[in-house]
Scaffold this motif. Structure first.
Motif, short mmCIF file in Angstrom:
data_model
loop_
_atom_site.label_atom_id
_atom_site.label_comp_id
_atom_site.label_asym_id
_atom_site.label_seq_id
_atom_site.Cartn_x
_atom_site.Cartn_y
_atom_site.Cartn_z
N LEU A 1 0.74 -1.13 0.25
CA LEU A 1 -0.09 -0.02 -0.19
C LEU A 1 0.96 1.01 0.28
N SER A 2 0.59 2.28 -1.77
CA SER A 2 1.65 3.19 -0.74
C SER A 2 0.80 4.29 -1.17
N CYS A 3 1.31 5.75 -0.09
CA CYS A 3 0.29 6.86 -0.16
C CYS A 3 1.24 7.51 -0.68
N GLU A 4 0.28 8.47 -1.17
CA GLU A 4 0.69 9.31 -2.71
C GLU A 4 0.19 10.83 -1.80
N ALA A 5 0.81 12.59 -2.50
CA ALA A 5 0.08 13.41 -2.23
C ALA A 5 0.90 14.91 -2.59
N LEU A 6 0.47 15.53 -3.18
CA LEU A 6 1.31 17.15 -3.33
C LEU A 6 1.14 17.78 -2.57
N GLY A 7 2.45 18.53 -2.32
CA GLY A 7 2.78 19.38 -1.73
C GLY A 7 3.66 19.37 -0.47
N SER A 8 4.08 19.63 0.16
CA SER A 8 5.39 19.78 0.97
C SER A 8 5.05 18.61 2.31
N ILE A 9 5.39 17.54 2.66
CA ILE A 9 5.09 16.43 2.92
C ILE A 9 6.21 16.45 4.24
N SER A 10 5.51 16.19 5.33
CA SER A 10 6.70 16.02 7.28
C SER A 10 6.41 15.04 7.78
N THR A 11 5.29 14.47 7.55
CA THR A 11 5.12 13.21 8.10
C THR A 11 3.85 12.35 7.43
N ILE A 12 3.50 11.28 7.03
CA ILE A 12 3.04 10.40 7.14
C ILE A 12 2.51 8.98 7.89
N GLU A 13 1.12 8.88 8.82
CA GLU A 13 0.95 7.98 9.50
C GLU A 13 -0.01 7.20 8.70
N TRP A 14 0.37 5.95 9.17
CA TRP A 14 -0.94 4.85 9.29
C TRP A 14 -1.64 4.76 10.44
N MET A 15 -2.98 4.26 9.90
CA MET A 15 -3.98 4.06 10.53
C MET A 15 -5.00 2.50 9.58
N LYS A 16 -5.51 1.51 11.02
CA LYS A 16 -5.93 0.44 10.12
C LYS A 16 -7.23 0.52 11.00
N ASP A 17 -8.64 1.02 9.99
CA ASP A 17 -9.90 0.88 10.54
C ASP A 17 -9.67 1.50 12.24
N LYS A 18 -9.00 2.71 11.64
CA LYS A 18 -9.10 3.85 13.02
C LYS A 18 -8.04 3.59 13.54
N ARG A 19 -7.07 3.10 14.35
CA ARG A 19 -6.20 2.55 15.06
C ARG A 19 -4.98 2.57 14.21
N PRO A 20 -3.37 2.72 15.46
CA PRO A 20 -2.53 3.26 14.38
C PRO A 20 -2.39 1.74 14.03
N LEU A 21 -1.28 1.40 12.88
CA LEU A 21 -0.84 0.14 12.19
C LEU A 21 0.68 0.47 12.56
N ARG A 22 0.84 -0.31 12.98
CA ARG A 22 2.73 -0.89 13.56
C ARG A 22 2.46 -1.85 12.97
#
Length: 317
Positions: free
Chosen positions: A145-166
């Motif tokens: 699973l890859s997360c992409e976005a436009l803009g100045s990216i400082s941090t990327i956080e992943w969650m699954k079902d609204k809980r932090p993904l570890r």
């Protein structure tokens, strides 16, 4: 005393660094937005003799009886001569850097302060992509699973079902945290993934559902293990499965030609005592699982009723 002497010496060279002229930084601003460099100074009884703002040692504005403004800032700044505060508008990424203010009051020692501005492009168009596009089967497939976005990216956080993904034995992350590797996929990986991309001036969260085909697991039959003569009995078969499992029933090894999750005995008789087997099949994983429930006559039934059922069964045999 030594500090005053040192400061007096610096006056002769043009300025003296004052304490806490600017609040602690850095400041954050958004592209096309505005930011104000506030000072901690209270308006004096008479205006400052001089206020000068510079960026990386290049003059922005020097204000005395007249203003000397760099043409690049002509329509982008406003100066408050009472406090020395500066507003900078229409921010661009190139405005990131160190800013210095030098203030010479009508009375007292010159003051100077420094701070840093970080300018960020607003985050937009965030997406999560999944690869490969093939159907995912538990313990046989892997997914990224890859997360992409436009803009100045400082941090990327992943969650699954609204809980932090570890991270775990099957879950790892790329160095920049943009990609999650699921190797191999597990039933617990089935669900909704969220990626939150942020910087100090903006945050965007995007979600994507991931389907992991698994099972059937945890198959069981819900229903009584004993029934009274004449009682209506419903046996329900359940299983954890994606996609939902198909069910079939057998009684004492004989196919009952019932292909749904519920098997119903409209009127329980003694000849209906025995083993009821439910088999669950997943048509994607091609796996199946079975469980058995042994149904008996209830001990709470009247003894004569039970004997009549038994005699009736013997006569028919």
């Amino acid at each position: 005393m030594l500090g005053r002497v040192a400061c007096l010496a610096l006056v002769l060279s043009g300025w003296c660094a004052g304490e806490d002229v600017l609040p602690p930084g850095p400041l954050s601003g958004a592209v096309a937005g505005a930011v104000t460099f506030s000072t901690t100074l209270k308006p004096p009884q008479s205006l400052f003799l001089s206020v000068r703002w510079s960026f990386k040692e290049d003059n922005i504005i020097t204000s005395t009886s007249t203003n000397i403004t760099d043409p690049k800032y002509a329509n982008r700044i406003s100066l408050d001569r009472a406090t020395g505060a500066l507003e900078l508008r229409n921010l661009v990424l190139a405005d990131t850097g160190e800013y210095t203010v030098t203030i010479i009051p009508d009375a007292g020692l010159p003051k100077q302060g420094k701070t840093t501005l970080n300018v960020y492009a607003l985050i937009t168009e965030a997406t999560i992509t999944s690869s490969p596009a093939a159907i995912l089967i538990e313990d046989k497939s892997s997914a990224n699973l890859s997360c992409e976005a436009l803009g100045s990216i400082s941090t990327i956080e992943w969650m699954k079902d609204k809980r932090p993904l570890r991270p775990s034995g099957r879950v790892t992350f790329s160095v920049d945290n943009k990609t999650v590797f699921l190797q191999p996929v597990h039933s617990s990986h089935h669900g909704t993934y969220q990626c939150r991309v942020s910087n100090p001036v903006s945050t965007v969260t995007v979600a994507r559902d991931l389907t992991v085909n698994f099972g059937p697991h945890n198959i069981s039959i819900i229903g009584p293990s004993a029934a009274a003569p004449g009682q209506r009995v419903a046996l329900e078969c359940t299983a954890d499965s994606v996609p939902p499992a198909n069910f079939s029933w057998m009684f004492n090894g004989n196919d009952m030609r019932v292909n749904n999750s519920v098997y119903t005995i409209e009127r329980f008789e003694v000849e209906r005592m025995g083993n009821y087997t439910c088999t669950a099949r997943n048509m994607v994983t091609m796996l199946e699982n079975s469980t058995v429930l042994n149904l008996k006559a209830s001990c709470s039934a009247p003894q004569w009723s039970y004997l009549l059922l038994l005699i009736s069964a013997i006569i028919r045999s």
